[in-house]
Design a protein around this motif. Structure first.
Motif, PDB file in Angstrom:
ATOM      1  N   VAL A 140      47.089 -52.170  13.827  1.00 42.46           N
ATOM      2  CA  VAL A 140      47.086 -51.004  12.926  1.00 42.46           C
ATOM      3  C   VAL A 140      48.187 -50.016  13.270  1.00 42.46           C
ATOM      4  O   VAL A 140      48.917 -49.546  12.389  1.00 42.46           O
ATOM      5  N   GLU A 141      48.311 -49.673  14.524  1.00 41.98           N
ATOM      6  CA  GLU A 141      49.293 -48.663  14.935  1.00 41.98           C
ATOM      7  C   GLU A 141      50.706 -49.062  14.494  1.00 41.98           C
ATOM      8  O   GLU A 141      51.440 -48.254  13.910  1.00 41.98           O
ATOM      9  N   GLU A 142      51.090 -50.290  14.755  1.00 39.63           N
ATOM     10  CA  GLU A 142      52.428 -50.756  14.393  1.00 39.63           C
ATOM     11  C   GLU A 142      52.584 -50.868  12.880  1.00 39.63           C
ATOM     12  O   GLU A 142      53.631 -50.497  12.321  1.00 39.63           O
ATOM     13  N   VAL A 146      55.387 -48.806  10.596  1.00 41.90           N
ATOM     14  CA  VAL A 146      56.334 -49.422   9.652  1.00 41.90           C
ATOM     15  C   VAL A 146      56.159 -48.830   8.260  1.00 41.90           C
ATOM     16  O   VAL A 146      57.141 -48.503   7.572  1.00 41.90           O
ATOM     17  N   LEU A 147      54.911 -48.676   7.823  1.00 40.55           N
ATOM     18  CA  LEU A 147      54.630 -48.112   6.505  1.00 40.55           C
ATOM     19  C   LEU A 147      55.213 -46.714   6.371  1.00 40.55           C
ATOM     20  O   LEU A 147      55.885 -46.388   5.375  1.00 40.55           O
ATOM     21  N   LEU A 148      54.990 -45.870   7.363  1.00 45.71           N
ATOM     22  CA  LEU A 148      55.457 -44.487   7.292  1.00 45.71           C
ATOM     23  C   LEU A 148      56.973 -44.389   7.408  1.00 45.71           C
ATOM     24  O   LEU A 148      57.593 -43.532   6.757  1.00 45.71           O
ATOM     25  N   GLU A 149      57.571 -45.237   8.199  1.00 46.77           N
ATOM     26  CA  GLU A 149      59.037 -45.243   8.283  1.00 46.77           C
ATOM     27  C   GLU A 149      59.650 -45.616   6.938  1.00 46.77           C
ATOM     28  O   GLU A 149      60.623 -44.992   6.483  1.00 46.77           O
ATOM     29  N   ASP A 150      59.096 -46.635   6.286  1.00 43.58           N
ATOM     30  CA  ASP A 150      59.583 -47.044   4.960  1.00 43.58           C
ATOM     31  C   ASP A 150      59.397 -45.922   3.950  1.00 43.58           C
ATOM     32  O   ASP A 150      60.319 -45.590   3.197  1.00 43.58           O
ATOM     33  N   LEU A 159      56.326 -41.333  -8.412  1.00 47.94           N
ATOM     34  CA  LEU A 159      55.007 -41.917  -8.613  1.00 47.94           C
ATOM     35  C   LEU A 159      54.997 -43.375  -8.154  1.00 47.94           C
ATOM     36  O   LEU A 159      53.997 -43.863  -7.636  1.00 47.94           O
ATOM     37  N   LYS A 160      56.112 -44.059  -8.325  1.00 48.69           N
ATOM     38  CA  LYS A 160      56.230 -45.447  -7.859  1.00 48.69           C
ATOM     39  C   LYS A 160      56.102 -45.514  -6.337  1.00 48.69           C
ATOM     40  O   LYS A 160      55.408 -46.384  -5.802  1.00 48.69           O
ATOM     41  N   ASP A 161      56.769 -44.607  -5.634  1.00 49.17           N
ATOM     42  CA  ASP A 161      56.671 -44.574  -4.174  1.00 49.17           C
ATOM     43  C   ASP A 161      55.229 -44.342  -3.730  1.00 49.17           C
ATOM     44  O   ASP A 161      54.747 -44.960  -2.773  1.00 49.17           O
ATOM     45  N   LEU A 162      54.543 -43.450  -4.442  1.00 46.75           N
ATOM     46  CA  LEU A 162      53.155 -43.132  -4.095  1.00 46.75           C
ATOM     47  C   LEU A 162      52.247 -44.339  -4.328  1.00 46.75           C
ATOM     48  O   LEU A 162      51.346 -44.609  -3.528  1.00 46.75           O
ATOM     49  N   ALA A 163      52.485 -45.061  -5.418  1.00 51.70           N
ATOM     50  CA  ALA A 163      51.674 -46.247  -5.715  1.00 51.70           C
ATOM     51  C   ALA A 163      51.877 -47.325  -4.649  1.00 51.70           C
ATOM     52  O   ALA A 163      50.906 -47.952  -4.187  1.00 51.70           O
ATOM     53  N   GLU A 164      53.120 -47.535  -4.251  1.00 55.54           N
ATOM     54  CA  GLU A 164      53.411 -48.536  -3.226  1.00 55.54           C
ATOM     55  C   GLU A 164      52.773 -48.138  -1.891  1.00 55.54           C
ATOM     56  O   GLU A 164      52.180 -48.970  -1.196  1.00 55.54           O
ATOM     57  N   PHE A 165      52.893 -46.857  -1.532  1.00 56.21           N
ATOM     58  CA  PHE A 165      52.308 -46.396  -0.273  1.00 56.21           C
ATOM     59  C   PHE A 165      50.794 -46.586  -0.294  1.00 56.21           C
ATOM     60  O   PHE A 165      50.202 -47.085   0.678  1.00 56.21           O
ATOM     61  N   LYS A 171      45.571 -51.569   2.113  1.00 58.08           N
ATOM     62  CA  LYS A 171      45.549 -52.947   2.620  1.00 58.08           C
ATOM     63  C   LYS A 171      45.495 -52.965   4.141  1.00 58.08           C
ATOM     64  O   LYS A 171      44.814 -53.808   4.737  1.00 58.08           O
ATOM     65  N   ILE A 172      46.191 -52.050   4.782  1.00 58.00           N
ATOM     66  CA  ILE A 172      46.083 -51.915   6.243  1.00 58.00           C
ATOM     67  C   ILE A 172      44.659 -51.524   6.610  1.00 58.00           C
ATOM     68  O   ILE A 172      44.077 -52.034   7.553  1.00 58.00           O
ATOM     69  N   HIS A 173      44.079 -50.585   5.843  1.00 55.75           N
ATOM     70  CA  HIS A 173      42.699 -50.115   6.054  1.00 55.75           C
ATOM     71  C   HIS A 173      42.519 -49.667   7.507  1.00 55.75           C
ATOM     72  O   HIS A 173      41.732 -50.243   8.260  1.00 55.75           O
TER      73      HIS A 173
END
Length: 250
Positions: A140-142, A146-150, A159-165, A171-173
């Protein structure tokens, strides 16, 4: 009025009304609507009227109905999380901040504490959501890093960026419980920060929300989720537009 101007006015109204503990404006309306819908999506038994009563008076009228104490604890936690979100809405999204949101949602939930669920920390047991295999506790941590760096490399966010995030976060949950409510609060926060009109995901459209989310997570098809968010934006604008007026400086 364009979205940027409207969002700035909305943030100003939120700050003023929260500070004054105003229970009759857009701050209170948003608190009640978001807490009711987000908790109801996750199975809360509380009605919209009961939610309003908890927010406005801290009580529920005894009318013979039966409700779970966990629902009340999570509802009050959601109110606290929303207030903290407003206080921090201009901060760059980080793992620390996300954990702080989760802590405020769950700190007073006895059932979670008794079950040994980490509060304000990432999960310590594997979990699943529908047919989605979520991140293992040790990853989870890693995965969040990665998610936050992207995500944070793309400012300002659309709105597209928000949907992807949102799809990737869910999915990481990362938490044992409370992922949906934390994730939807992050959406609201990031809308305010990016001057994108925020929105509330309605329980009445829960099935469509989950369907769009599943398509994004399984097939990386984000368009249905983006359209869905846009529709919820329109509903929120219709609900709050008459509450938002320019503040006269004295």
């Amino acid at each position: 009025m364009d979205d940027i101007k409207m969002t700035e006015l909305l943030k100003e109204r939120f700050r003023i009304e929260m500070e004054k503990q105003d229970r009759g404006g857009v701050y209170a309306l948003t608190q009640r609507k978001m807490a009711y819908n987000s908790n109801r999506i996750e199975g809360s038994t509380l009605t919209e009227k009961q939610t309003a009563s908890i927010f406005e008076t801290g009580t529920i009228r005894a009318d013979g109905s039966v409700f779970r104490t966990k629902d009340v604890e999570e509802m009050t936690g959601h109110f606290t999380m929303f207030n903290y979100m407003l206080d921090t809405c201009e901060e760059i999204l980080s793992q620390r901040l996300i954990k702080e949101y989760h802590y405020r949602l769950k700190a007073g939930v006895f059932e979670d504490i008794a079950n040994g669920y980490p509060i304000g920390e990432y999960k310590n047991r594997r979990n699943m959501v529908s047919n989605i295999m979520t991140s293992t506790p040790e990853n989870v941590e890693e995965d969040m890093k990665v998610l936050l760096e992207d995500y944070n490399s793309k400012e300002p966010h659309s709105l597209k960026d928000l949907a992807e995030f949102h799809a990737r976060f869910e999915k990481i949950h990362p938490f044992q419980d409370g992922n949906g409510r934390t994730g939807r609060m992050i959406l609201f926060k990031e809308c305010l920060r990016s001057c994108v009109m925020p929105f509330i995901i309605g329980n009445d459209r829960k099935a469509e929300y989950y369907e769009c989310l599943n398509k994004a997570q399984q097939n990386e098809d984000y368009e249905p989720l983006i359209r869905y968010f846009g529709q919820e934006q329109e509903r929120y604008v219709e609900m709050v537009k008459d509450f938002i007026v320019p503040v006269v400086k004295k």
